[in-house]
Design a protein around this motif. Structure first.
Motif, PDB file in Angstrom:
ATOM      1  N   LEU A 100       0.845  -1.195   0.000  1.00 12.89           N
ATOM      2  CA  LEU A 100       0.000   0.000   0.000  1.00 12.89           C
ATOM      3  C   LEU A 100       0.874   1.237   0.000  1.00 12.89           C
ATOM      4  N   GLY A 101       0.465   2.226  -0.775  1.00 15.13           N
ATOM      5  CA  GLY A 101       1.171   3.497  -0.795  1.00 15.13           C
ATOM      6  C   GLY A 101       0.566   4.464   0.203  1.00 15.13           C
ATOM      7  N   GLY A 102       1.300   5.498   0.584  1.00 11.78           N
ATOM      8  CA  GLY A 102       0.792   6.513   1.493  1.00 11.78           C
ATOM      9  C   GLY A 102       0.614   5.984   2.908  1.00 11.78           C
ATOM     10  N   THR A 103      -0.232   6.703   3.691  1.00  9.69           N
ATOM     11  CA  THR A 103      -0.509   6.336   5.080  1.00  9.69           C
ATOM     12  C   THR A 103      -2.009   6.378   5.334  1.00  9.69           C
ATOM     13  N   ALA A 105      -3.557   8.347   7.055  1.00 11.62           N
ATOM     14  CA  ALA A 105      -4.032   9.731   7.129  1.00 11.62           C
ATOM     15  C   ALA A 105      -4.467  10.252   5.762  1.00 11.62           C
ATOM     16  N   ASP A 106      -4.082   9.565   4.691  1.00  8.39           N
ATOM     17  CA  ASP A 106      -4.427  10.002   3.338  1.00  8.39           C
ATOM     18  C   ASP A 106      -5.875   9.661   3.010  1.00  8.39           C
ATOM     19  N   VAL A 107      -6.472  10.451   2.123  1.00  5.18           N
ATOM     20  CA  VAL A 107      -7.841  10.195   1.679  1.00  5.18           C
ATOM     21  C   VAL A 107      -7.868   9.011   0.709  1.00  5.18           C
ATOM     22  N   PHE A 108      -6.813   8.865  -0.093  1.00  6.55           N
ATOM     23  CA  PHE A 108      -6.700   7.745  -1.022  1.00  6.55           C
ATOM     24  C   PHE A 108      -5.352   7.061  -0.813  1.00  6.55           C
ATOM     25  N   ARG A 109      -5.317   5.731  -1.014  1.00  9.62           N
ATOM     26  CA  ARG A 109      -4.066   4.983  -0.952  1.00  9.62           C
ATOM     27  C   ARG A 109      -3.986   4.066  -2.178  1.00  9.62           C
ATOM     28  N   THR A 110      -2.800   4.044  -2.801  1.00 10.18           N
ATOM     29  CA  THR A 110      -2.603   3.107  -3.905  1.00 10.18           C
ATOM     30  C   THR A 110      -2.417   1.705  -3.335  1.00 10.18           C
ATOM     31  N   ALA A 111      -2.835   0.707  -4.086  1.00 13.26           N
ATOM     32  CA  ALA A 111      -2.712  -0.689  -3.658  1.00 13.26           C
ATOM     33  C   ALA A 111      -2.207  -1.527  -4.823  1.00 13.26           C
TER      34      ALA A 111
END
Length: 382
Positions: A100-103, A105-111
């Motif tokens: 998973l990308g980001g954290t 806390a992000d509104v969207f996360r890459t998977a």
């Protein structure tokens, strides 16, 4: 003179050998083709299974049931990288990896989900799926079951904004009427939830609006409950406790409005049967007039408790969310309110502290346990 044809002894055997050689090459080529087809078929079957496994894991990542992490519950905040091995009847063992990308806390996360395996020819194979996961609270998904009002993207019960009180009458023209008193009704836009008109009489149908006047206002509404229990469970209001709403601490509203801020409060009604009241609950609604594109600020206080020295007013202040404002969460003092607010709820407690109600801690809003002068400020009589 006799003519004898040339002898051809031995040529039949040579031709047969050549033919046999040609057939042998053909059989070898056919066998090789069959083996290639079999291997490709096997790889295709394995690739289909690998794709299914990748899709399965991607859907598992999407299937969180709440935002905040909790033990034993799939939550957005608990999403993390991982790996496992899967064996099945396709004669292969699949290594599945998800990242998973980001954290959180992000509104969207890459998977990304990758599934790799080794085929029968000992060659490495792999399938990879990429997607984006949205931080959307699953509890909001219930709104998707309601029809679209006026071909908009909004999805609301009764085809109107959630801020419109349930008892309001739908006038079937994109507006709803809520009767404050016999000589005062407010008209809502079903889409925005804003007050757009006021009428000095009882409104029962859309044709009544022809003599109503334009009115810019927002509503402030919610429930007040009473409890004598440590867990905040609701009790019937005692005789002599008649809470009201004080809006004297509000600023920024349209003070030139002849009606001022108008509030009503009464026994809460069952939303499915408005003639049936709910024991232990009051429902209040205030109409706050504003200038065009205006806003108001300040603190709302409950009244009617100055004679009770053990009353605490506890405020339901809801958890921080990326989809709600501080005003919507009932954080006070309110700041630059430019929308209608509902679900602004309070609990009157006699336990000496503000309780936790169904895992939601309440916040002290007013204390009526001090001196008479303090109570007059914190908990005015009216």
């Amino acid at each position: 003179m006799k003519h004898h044809p040339a002898r051809q002894d031995g040529f039949t055997l040579i031709e047969a050998l050549i033919a046999l050689l040609v057939v042998a090459f053909g059989i070898l080529a056919l066998a090789g083709l069959q083996m290639t087809l079999y291997r490709n078929s096997d790889v295709a079957r394995q690739r289909g299974e690998a794709t299914r496994l990748a899709q399965e894991q991607m859907e598992t990542l999407r299937s969180f049931t709440q935002i905040n992490a909790a033990s034993g519950v799939a939550a957005w905040d608990s999403l993390a990288n991982g790996t496992n091995n899967v064996s099945n009847n396709t004669s292969a063992t699949y290594a599945r990896i998800w990242t998973l990308g980001g954290t959180s806390a992000d509104v969207f996360r890459t998977a990304r989900v990758s599934v790799s395996w080794t085929d029968r020819a000992n060659e490495s194979q792999a399938v990879t799926l990429d997607s984006v996961i949205s931080k959307s609270d699953p509890s909001d998904g219930g709104a998707l079951g309601f029809p679209l009002p006026d071909n908009t993207t909004l999805k609301r019960p009764k085809n109107r904004n959630l801020n419109i009180p349930i008892p309001a009458i739908d006038l079937n023209n994109g507006k709803s009427a809520y009767q404050i008193a016999n000589n005062f009704a407010i008209i809502f836009s079903n889409d925005s939830g804003y007050v757009v008109q006021k009428c000095p009489f009882t409104v029962s149908q859309s044709s009544d609006l022809s003599t109503c006047t334009t009115f810019n206002a927002y509503i402030l509404a919610g429930y007040i409950s009473y409890s004598t229990q440590s867990d905040g469970s609701v009790s019937a209001f005692p005789t002599g406790l008649s809470p009201g709403i004080s809006t004297g601490g509000l600023t920024g509203w349209n003070t030139s409005s002849p009606d001022g801020i108008t509030c009503t409060i009464g026994n809460a009604s069952d939303q499915n049967n408005t003639s049936s009241t709910i024991t232990g609950y009051k429902y209040y609604l205030c109409v706050v007039p504003v200038n065009t594109n205006g806003a108001w600020s300040g603190t709302v206080r409950l009244t009617g408790m100055s004679t009770g020295t053990n009353y605490l007013v506890c405020r339901f202040q809801y958890p921080t969310s990326s989809t709600t404002t501080a005003n919507q969460r009932n954080v006070q003092p309110y700041a630059s309110v430019a929308e209608s607010l509902d679900n602004q709820n309070y609990l009157i407690s006699t336990r000496g502290n503000c309780p936790t109600v169904q895992s939601l801690a309440t916040t002290l809003h007013q204390s009526c346990t001090g001196s008479s002068s303090q109570r007059a400020t914190e908990c005015p009589a009216s």
